[in-house]
Design an enzyme around this catalytic site. Structure first.
Site, mmCIF file in Angstrom:
data_model
loop_
_atom_site.group_PDB
_atom_site.id
_atom_site.type_symbol
_atom_site.label_atom_id
_atom_site.label_comp_id
_atom_site.label_asym_id
_atom_site.label_seq_id
_atom_site.Cartn_x
_atom_site.Cartn_y
_atom_site.Cartn_z
ATOM 1 N N LYS A 1 0.844 -1.179 0.000
ATOM 2 C CA LYS A 1 0.000 0.000 0.000
ATOM 3 C C LYS A 1 0.893 1.247 0.000
ATOM 4 C CE LYS A 1 -3.592 1.537 3.066
ATOM 5 N NZ LYS A 1 -4.558 1.073 4.049
ATOM 6 N N PRO A 2 0.540 2.272 -0.791
ATOM 7 C CA PRO A 2 1.407 3.451 -0.830
ATOM 8 C C PRO A 2 1.592 4.064 0.551
ATOM 9 C CG PRO A 2 -0.279 3.580 -2.531
ATOM 10 C CD PRO A 2 -0.623 2.401 -1.678
ATOM 11 N N GLY B 1 1.618 6.449 3.424
ATOM 12 C CA GLY B 1 0.798 7.616 3.714
ATOM 13 C C GLY B 1 -0.639 7.443 3.299
ATOM 14 N N CYS B 2 -0.970 6.269 2.795
ATOM 15 C CA CYS B 2 -2.323 6.004 2.355
ATOM 16 C C CYS B 2 -3.029 5.286 3.491
ATOM 17 C CB CYS B 2 -2.241 5.121 1.127
ATOM 18 S SG CYS B 2 -3.772 4.929 0.290
ATOM 19 N N VAL B 3 -4.098 5.872 4.036
ATOM 20 C CA VAL B 3 -4.727 5.246 5.213
ATOM 21 C C VAL B 3 -5.844 4.284 4.840
ATOM 22 C CG1 VAL B 3 -4.124 6.912 6.980
ATOM 23 C CG2 VAL B 3 -6.039 7.378 5.465
#
Lengths: 101, 133, 110
Positions: free
Chosen positions: C105-106, C108-110
């Protein structure tokens, strides 16, 4: 001027040395947690800290001194002791805090 | 899709502060360098004036030729080369820290501005926020 | 969670990202897309392959802003914009496309 806080023992880590290298003359340095050991008389770094006090105001946090059994009368001359309220005042007096850990 | 709005960041307030991330630790011995890098990458979405300073063992984070294959750890050093795409373009290394470790600009995987201790001191004084990792 | 591809079980985390990046194959992407009710076109593959190359080079999954910019540079402005990428990947270009590409998952992607 920055307020510098240091929290590592000067005998184990280089955080205090780096702080002393990079802090601007006239800055305030607050020793907290294990860094309060640096404020004691009779250590191998005593002369370094005494030298540093010519360039900086150096504070030590009272509760951390107490927690470690360090008596205020055995601190190096010129070390200023602050309680939590004093810590807050120091933070409020400065725009930015640099936390060396 | 709501999450991704968050991911896009932006700067609705228009207030730009000077953030400096000070990296002082070698890359694999502790988790700080990787965590610090992630904070920079996340923070970059909020359009602030970001710089990174590499001091003490932190300069080792930028050493060329890292290969962690045999250690089972992730080699995150290529990510420093992506910082530019995140608009993090101000990278500084302290001259004294490089010299103490026998390193020069040629040993580093990104180009940095090498600063004297005094220059770095002045730069730190200009920051609104300083975060150590 | 897990995916089953040609009899092989591939571990995924609770959000469906594969755990071991080496487990990826194009069939993984097809299967994930199928479960989302999405059929992968050449345009989808273009983005997925772009992400795989990006990860190979930088070892990070790019934030959507960075992905959009980088795609624009490589494939032109008609593709390097959120509208185009969200149409292809309605769950979010970075998130959904990274998942299909077998990336984490990127950041900073929540």
């Amino acid at each position: 001027m920055l307020l510098h806080t240091v929290n590592k023992s000067p005998f184990e880590k280089g955080s205090l040395d780096t702080c002393l290298r990079l802090a601007k003359q006239g800055s305030t340095i607050l020793l907290i947690e294990d860094a309060v050991y640096a404020a004691m008389q009779g250590t191998v770094i005593e002369s370094k800290i005494s030298e540093a006090m010519k360039r900086y105001s150096v504070y030590a946090l009272q509760s951390d001194l107490k927690a470690r059994g360090l008596d205020e009368d055995r601190l190096l001359n010129g070390i200023k002791v602050v309680d939590y309220g004093g810590f807050v005042d120091l933070v409020a007096e400065h725009d930015t805090v640099q936390s060396w850990f | 899709m709501a999450d991704e709005t968050m991911e896009e960041g932006g700067n609705p307030t228009g207030v730009v502060k000077k953030f400096m991330y000070v990296n002082r630790r070698a890359p694999y011995g502790t988790v700080y360098p990787l965590e610090g890098l992630e904070v920079v990458l996340i923070g970059a979405a909020f359009e602030q004036d970001v710089s990174m300073a590499f001091v003490d063992d932190g300069v080792y984070q930028l050493k060329k030729g890292q290969d962690t294959a045999e250690t089972g750890m992730k080699n995150f050093s290529p990510a420093y080369r992506a910082l530019e795409m995140y608009d993090v373009e101000k990278l500084y290394a302290e001259k004294e820290s490089l010299e103490a470790r026998g390193l020069t600009q040629d040993d580093l995987l990104v180009s940095v501005e090498v600063l004297s201790t005094a220059e770095l001191t002045e730069l730190m004084e200009q920051q609104d926020v300083i975060l150590n990792y | 969670m897990a995916l089953e591809i040609n009899g092989k079980v591939i571990e995924t985390d609770e959000e469906g990202y594969i755990q071991n990046l080496n487990d990826w194959s194009p069939e993984v992407a097809e299967k994930m897309a199928g479960e989302d009710g999405c059929e992968l076109s050449d345009n989808h593959w273009e983005v997925i392959n772009f992400l795989r190359n990006y990860y190979q080079e930088y070892q990070i999954a790019p934030a959507v802003r960075v992905l959009t910019k980088a795609i624009g540079k490589k494939l032109g402005p008609e593709k390097g914009n959120s509208k185009y990428l969200y149409e292809l990947f309605p769950y979010g270009p970075a998130k959904q496309a990274c998942k299909y590409a077998g990336l984490p998952k990127p950041t900073g992607c929540v």
